[in-house]
Design a protein around this motif. Structure first.
Motif, PDB file in Angstrom:
ATOM      1  N   HIS A  36       0.511  -1.399   0.099  1.00  0.00           N
ATOM      2  CA  HIS A  36      -0.387  -0.083   0.341  1.00  0.00           C
ATOM      3  C   HIS A  36       0.859   1.410   0.284  1.00  0.00           C
ATOM      4  O   HIS A  36       0.587   1.769  -0.724  1.00  0.00           O
ATOM      5  N   GLY A  37       1.846   1.622   0.806  1.00  0.00           N
ATOM      6  CA  GLY A  37       2.490   2.479   1.014  1.00  0.00           C
ATOM      7  C   GLY A  37       3.691   2.228  -0.802  1.00  0.00           C
ATOM      8  O   GLY A  37       3.750   3.404  -0.768  1.00  0.00           O
ATOM      9  N   PHE A  38       4.014   1.274  -0.912  1.00  0.00           N
ATOM     10  CA  PHE A  38       4.391   1.401  -2.661  1.00  0.00           C
ATOM     11  C   PHE A  38       2.986   3.001  -3.619  1.00  0.00           C
ATOM     12  O   PHE A  38       4.257   3.239  -3.855  1.00  0.00           O
ATOM     13  N   ARG A  39       2.280   1.699  -2.937  1.00  0.00           N
ATOM     14  CA  ARG A  39       1.640   2.735  -4.250  1.00  0.00           C
ATOM     15  C   ARG A  39       1.485   3.624  -4.130  1.00  0.00           C
ATOM     16  O   ARG A  39       1.340   4.511  -5.198  1.00  0.00           O
ATOM     17  N   VAL A  40       1.000   4.486  -2.869  1.00  0.00           N
ATOM     18  CA  VAL A  40       1.085   5.645  -2.629  1.00  0.00           C
ATOM     19  C   VAL A  40       1.567   6.401  -2.824  1.00  0.00           C
ATOM     20  O   VAL A  40       1.959   7.583  -3.284  1.00  0.00           O
ATOM     21  N   LEU A  41       3.182   5.743  -2.686  1.00  0.00           N
ATOM     22  CA  LEU A  41       4.447   6.763  -3.150  1.00  0.00           C
ATOM     23  C   LEU A  41       4.656   6.940  -4.472  1.00  0.00           C
ATOM     24  O   LEU A  41       4.890   7.554  -5.097  1.00  0.00           O
ATOM     25  N   GLU A  47       2.379  12.344 -10.165  1.00  0.00           N
ATOM     26  CA  GLU A  47       1.987  13.787 -10.088  1.00  0.00           C
ATOM     27  C   GLU A  47       2.780  14.434 -10.155  1.00  0.00           C
ATOM     28  O   GLU A  47       3.329  15.743 -10.355  1.00  0.00           O
ATOM     29  N   VAL A  48       4.102  14.379  -9.456  1.00  0.00           N
ATOM     30  CA  VAL A  48       5.428  15.357  -9.311  1.00  0.00           C
ATOM     31  C   VAL A  48       6.040  15.352 -10.976  1.00  0.00           C
ATOM     32  O   VAL A  48       5.378  16.306 -11.501  1.00  0.00           O
ATOM     33  N   ARG A  49       5.715  14.128 -11.767  1.00  0.00           N
ATOM     34  CA  ARG A  49       6.441  14.631 -12.997  1.00  0.00           C
ATOM     35  C   ARG A  49       5.062  14.666 -14.002  1.00  0.00           C
ATOM     36  O   ARG A  49       5.686  15.560 -14.270  1.00  0.00           O
ATOM     37  N   ASP A  50       4.110  14.602 -13.369  1.00  0.00           N
ATOM     38  CA  ASP A  50       3.198  15.494 -14.182  1.00  0.00           C
ATOM     39  C   ASP A  50       2.954  16.984 -14.512  1.00  0.00           C
ATOM     40  O   ASP A  50       2.847  17.633 -15.617  1.00  0.00           O
TER      41      ASP A  50
END
Length: 57
Positions: A36-41, A47-50
């Protein structure tokens, strides 16, 4: 133009470094985060890339 080629020893060293880096990443980041944490990361990184791609235009 310059061409370079790794020697056998260089290839072995590069592979050993790659394996060590993978193991460190797995043990210190991925395992503690869990699925779950990896998915959130990854969602946050996308989002940052976009946002960064939009600002480059």
């Amino acid at each position: 133009m310059t061409y370079l080629e790794l020697t056998t020893g260089g290839k072995d060293t590069a592979q050993a470094i790659s394996l060590a880096a993978t193991e460190i990443l797995r043990s210190r980041m991925l395992t503690p985060l869990g699925h779950h944490g990896f998915r959130v990361l990854t969602e946050a990184m996308r989002e940052v890339r976009d946002v960064n791609q939009g600002s480059a235009e």
